[in-house]
Design a protein around this motif. Sequence first.
Motif, mmCIF file in Angstrom:
data_model
loop_
_atom_site.group_PDB
_atom_site.id
_atom_site.type_symbol
_atom_site.label_atom_id
_atom_site.label_comp_id
_atom_site.label_asym_id
_atom_site.label_seq_id
_atom_site.Cartn_x
_atom_site.Cartn_y
_atom_site.Cartn_z
ATOM 1 N N THR A 202 -57.024 11.359 53.207
ATOM 2 C CA THR A 202 -55.864 11.888 52.470
ATOM 3 C C THR A 202 -54.571 11.142 52.809
ATOM 4 O OG1 THR A 202 -55.535 13.577 54.169
ATOM 5 C CG2 THR A 202 -56.873 14.173 52.256
ATOM 6 N N PHE A 203 -54.645 10.167 53.715
ATOM 7 C CA PHE A 203 -53.506 9.336 54.090
ATOM 8 C C PHE A 203 -52.298 10.209 54.431
ATOM 9 C CE2 PHE A 203 -56.344 6.411 52.087
ATOM 10 C CZ PHE A 203 -56.138 5.208 52.766
ATOM 11 N N SER A 204 -51.169 10.014 53.735
ATOM 12 C CA SER A 204 -49.934 10.711 54.109
ATOM 13 C C SER A 204 -49.759 12.052 53.407
ATOM 14 C CB SER A 204 -48.723 9.827 53.774
ATOM 15 O OG SER A 204 -48.706 9.517 52.390
ATOM 16 N N PHE A 205 -50.786 12.506 52.697
ATOM 17 C CA PHE A 205 -50.662 13.738 51.913
ATOM 18 C C PHE A 205 -50.958 15.004 52.726
ATOM 19 C CE2 PHE A 205 -51.527 10.467 48.722
ATOM 20 C CZ PHE A 205 -50.500 10.716 47.824
ATOM 21 N N GLY A 206 -51.309 14.857 53.991
ATOM 22 C CA GLY A 206 -51.656 16.016 54.801
ATOM 23 C C GLY A 206 -53.146 16.268 54.739
ATOM 24 N N SER A 207 -53.594 17.228 55.491
ATOM 25 C CA SER A 207 -55.031 17.528 55.537
ATOM 26 C C SER A 207 -55.256 19.024 55.340
ATOM 27 C CB SER A 207 -55.622 17.093 56.887
ATOM 28 O OG SER A 207 -54.964 17.758 57.954
ATOM 29 N N GLY A 208 -56.526 19.354 55.035
ATOM 30 C CA GLY A 208 -56.886 20.745 54.858
ATOM 31 C C GLY A 208 -56.109 21.396 53.722
ATOM 32 N N VAL A 209 -55.586 22.604 54.002
ATOM 33 C CA VAL A 209 -54.843 23.354 52.992
ATOM 34 C C VAL A 209 -53.589 22.608 52.551
ATOM 35 C CG1 VAL A 209 -53.600 25.509 52.522
ATOM 36 C CG2 VAL A 209 -55.711 25.554 53.859
ATOM 37 N N ASP A 210 -52.986 21.848 53.470
ATOM 38 C CA ASP A 210 -51.760 21.113 53.140
ATOM 39 C C ASP A 210 -51.993 20.064 52.054
ATOM 40 O OD1 ASP A 210 -50.339 22.552 54.999
ATOM 41 O OD2 ASP A 210 -50.661 21.099 56.614
ATOM 42 N N TYR A 211 -53.222 19.573 51.948
ATOM 43 C CA TYR A 211 -53.521 18.541 50.951
ATOM 44 C C TYR A 211 -53.752 19.137 49.559
ATOM 45 C CZ TYR A 211 -56.058 14.952 48.377
ATOM 46 O OH TYR A 211 -56.452 14.072 47.416
ATOM 47 N N PHE A 212 -54.025 20.420 49.492
ATOM 48 C CA PHE A 212 -54.433 21.034 48.228
ATOM 49 C C PHE A 212 -53.439 20.814 47.077
ATOM 50 C CE2 PHE A 212 -55.259 24.820 45.471
ATOM 51 C CZ PHE A 212 -56.524 24.430 45.050
ATOM 52 N N PRO A 213 -52.116 20.975 47.288
ATOM 53 C CA PRO A 213 -51.175 20.733 46.175
ATOM 54 C C PRO A 213 -51.273 19.322 45.615
ATOM 55 C CG PRO A 213 -50.082 21.930 47.935
ATOM 56 C CD PRO A 213 -51.414 21.493 48.476
ATOM 57 N N ALA A 214 -51.444 18.329 46.490
ATOM 58 C CA ALA A 214 -51.579 16.945 46.030
ATOM 59 C C ALA A 214 -52.873 16.758 45.245
ATOM 60 C CB ALA A 214 -51.538 15.991 47.223
ATOM 61 N N PHE A 215 -53.927 17.406 45.708
ATOM 62 C CA PHE A 215 -55.220 17.312 45.018
ATOM 63 C C PHE A 215 -55.111 17.912 43.615
ATOM 64 C CE2 PHE A 215 -59.633 18.882 44.267
ATOM 65 C CZ PHE A 215 -60.265 17.641 44.298
ATOM 66 N N LEU A 216 -54.422 19.052 43.503
ATOM 67 C CA LEU A 216 -54.228 19.672 42.198
ATOM 68 C C LEU A 216 -53.410 18.772 41.278
ATOM 69 C CD1 LEU A 216 -53.475 23.460 42.838
ATOM 70 C CD2 LEU A 216 -55.501 22.466 41.760
ATOM 71 N N ALA A 217 -52.364 18.164 41.834
ATOM 72 C CA ALA A 217 -51.515 17.288 41.024
ATOM 73 C C ALA A 217 -52.300 16.099 40.494
ATOM 74 C CB ALA A 217 -50.322 16.813 41.849
ATOM 75 N N SER A 218 -53.174 15.541 41.325
ATOM 76 C CA SER A 218 -53.942 14.361 40.907
ATOM 77 C C SER A 218 -55.056 14.710 39.926
ATOM 78 C CB SER A 218 -54.547 13.661 42.133
ATOM 79 O OG SER A 218 -55.522 14.474 42.770
ATOM 80 N N SER A 219 -55.396 15.997 39.828
ATOM 81 C CA SER A 219 -56.484 16.398 38.929
ATOM 82 C C SER A 219 -56.122 16.226 37.460
ATOM 83 C CB SER A 219 -56.878 17.857 39.181
ATOM 84 O OG SER A 219 -55.844 18.733 38.777
ATOM 85 N N VAL A 220 -54.821 16.133 37.169
ATOM 86 C CA VAL A 220 -54.380 15.961 35.782
ATOM 87 C C VAL A 220 -54.959 14.670 35.202
ATOM 88 C CG1 VAL A 220 -52.367 15.662 34.292
ATOM 89 C CG2 VAL A 220 -52.292 17.315 36.162
ATOM 90 N N ALA A 221 -55.159 13.653 36.051
ATOM 91 C CA ALA A 221 -55.737 12.384 35.578
ATOM 92 C C ALA A 221 -57.156 12.593 35.072
ATOM 93 C CB ALA A 221 -55.721 11.365 36.711
ATOM 94 N N ALA A 222 -57.951 13.375 35.789
ATOM 95 C CA ALA A 222 -59.326 13.643 35.359
ATOM 96 C C ALA A 222 -59.332 14.471 34.078
ATOM 97 C CB ALA A 222 -60.090 14.360 36.469
ATOM 98 N N MET A 223 -58.375 15.378 33.949
ATOM 99 C CA MET A 223 -58.297 16.186 32.736
ATOM 100 C C MET A 223 -58.038 15.322 31.509
ATOM 101 S SD MET A 223 -56.096 19.449 34.109
ATOM 102 C CE MET A 223 -56.645 20.351 35.568
ATOM 103 N N PHE A 224 -57.344 14.219 31.706
ATOM 104 C CA PHE A 224 -57.058 13.302 30.608
ATOM 105 C C PHE A 224 -58.333 12.640 30.092
ATOM 106 C CE2 PHE A 224 -55.511 9.082 29.069
ATOM 107 C CZ PHE A 224 -54.680 9.549 28.055
ATOM 108 N N CYS A 225 -59.380 12.605 30.927
ATOM 109 C CA CYS A 225 -60.629 11.915 30.564
ATOM 110 C C CYS A 225 -61.645 12.807 29.870
ATOM 111 C CB CYS A 225 -61.286 11.338 31.825
ATOM 112 S SG CYS A 225 -60.631 9.755 32.328
ATOM 113 N N TYR A 226 -61.570 14.100 30.081
ATOM 114 C CA TYR A 226 -62.692 14.961 29.699
ATOM 115 C C TYR A 226 -62.484 15.763 28.419
ATOM 116 C CZ TYR A 226 -65.606 14.164 33.801
ATOM 117 O OH TYR A 226 -66.422 13.610 34.747
ATOM 118 N N TYR A 227 -61.968 15.124 27.399
ATOM 119 C CA TYR A 227 -62.095 15.705 26.076
ATOM 120 C C TYR A 227 -62.534 14.590 25.146
ATOM 121 C CZ TYR A 227 -57.138 14.199 26.056
ATOM 122 O OH TYR A 227 -55.966 13.506 26.190
ATOM 123 N N GLY A 228 -63.012 14.958 23.992
ATOM 124 C CA GLY A 228 -63.611 13.966 23.097
ATOM 125 C C GLY A 228 -64.904 14.489 22.521
#
Length: 482
Positions: A202-228
């Motif tokens: 997770t580099f500088s994004f924190g670990s465990g629960v602290d990383y969760f907000p960053a993980f949620l933010a990055s999930s928008v990229a995957a959402m961009f891929c999964y329609y069609g």
Amino acid sequence: MDQISLDRDAEQLKSLGLKSEFERSMSFWENFSLGFTYLSPVVGVYSVFALAIQAGGPPMIWNYLLVGLGQFLVCLVFGEVVSQYPISGGIYPWSLRLVGDKFAWMAAWVYAWALFTSVAAVAVGGAPFLGNLLGVELGNTGFIWIAIGMILISTLLNLSGTKLLAQVAFFGFFCELVGAILVGGYLLFFAKVNSISILWNTFSFGSGVDYFPAFLASSVAAMFCYYGFEACGDVAEETPNASSAIPKSMRMTIYIGGGAAIFICLALLLALPNVEKAISGEDSDPVTTTLTTAMGMTGYRLVIVVVMISFLSCLLSLQAAASRLLFSFARDGMIFGSQYLNHLSKKGKVPTKALIITGIIPIIITSIGHWLQDTVTTIISFASCGIYVAFQMVVFGALYARFKGWKPQGSFTLGKYGYGINVLALVYGIIAVSNMVWPRSPEEPWFINYGMIFTSLVVVTTGLFYLLLAKPHIRKKYAKSI
């Protein structure tokens, strides 16, 4: 082509009160290709890779699995609906029969504007790649003219007819899948510089629960891929044996498209020369950096040829979906100018005027960027959000219909698992849309930070006003068949 199958398709439409004028010339694989090129893993991953890694680092790749699972639930619900109602236009005729006129009108309104902005977004996103291919530096104006040119080319190809659309979609699918396998394989076997362990770093994004907000933010990229996958159903009246073929092609779009996206993302992450620079934004274009480092400029330009084919195929599929939506809308007299939009061309058997509209509106949106670049960015931000909202209107509609006694009767049903899958798909969708629109950039101007919320409110509010004042939904009452 099996005449028995065609007769069965015609009878099913007749039972729904329709007689189709479309030509059923799109094979199963061509129908699947349309959904695949609409989803376009190359376009999806390459366009948002930099944003994703800046938001959550390498572990953002796991979002492709989680979002893929959530969208697969939505896909299963869509499969049940299209199997019983294999009607061109997808989201509009499905919502009409699941819930009713007003609900269907709003679903179509939201989905139409999401498709218009998606066409603009894909064209604008593809323009810099063409600049890189030509080896020229282009400013904002140059990119806009390239985007407009791409929309015009896509419109002309679509106007040529269903057969050409199907052939180009299949060609795009073949090029994109082969390109993804070859490029990804080369990066993994000959250009890998990072350990597989970075996928958990997770580099500088924190670990465990602290990383969760960053993980949620990055999930928008995957959402961009999964329609069609819904595009497969948008051309239901052009596909033989639609009731059973389209649910299958929808699922395959998720399997193969999602798998390709994960493979491309994995290859880029493991071949990325400097992960820290990509995360910090110092390397603002890590895709180009990775490909040029691994393959040199000649190899990179060969890859960009495949990328441009992918962008054009994606545009073609988006426009096809939008035009069938407008045609279906107009066939029921539910939109201004229905008498012009509800006709098919005699030769190509495509909704010519609807296709022209799906070219003109995205060109207007794109052209605003000549003067107001931030405005275009704000408008385009509605693209993926609007599609997810429209999807969830169908998912909600299916659940509502179940409570009202609807029992799916198509070739594909979920049986006793239908209720549970429908509920899970709705819960996932609400969480996904909430995550997508959540403002995460307080340092940016309000129209960027709240761009998705603002554009969504504009689209929904204008739609509701038009619905209440003009009452387009009562122009032609359509008998529901649940």
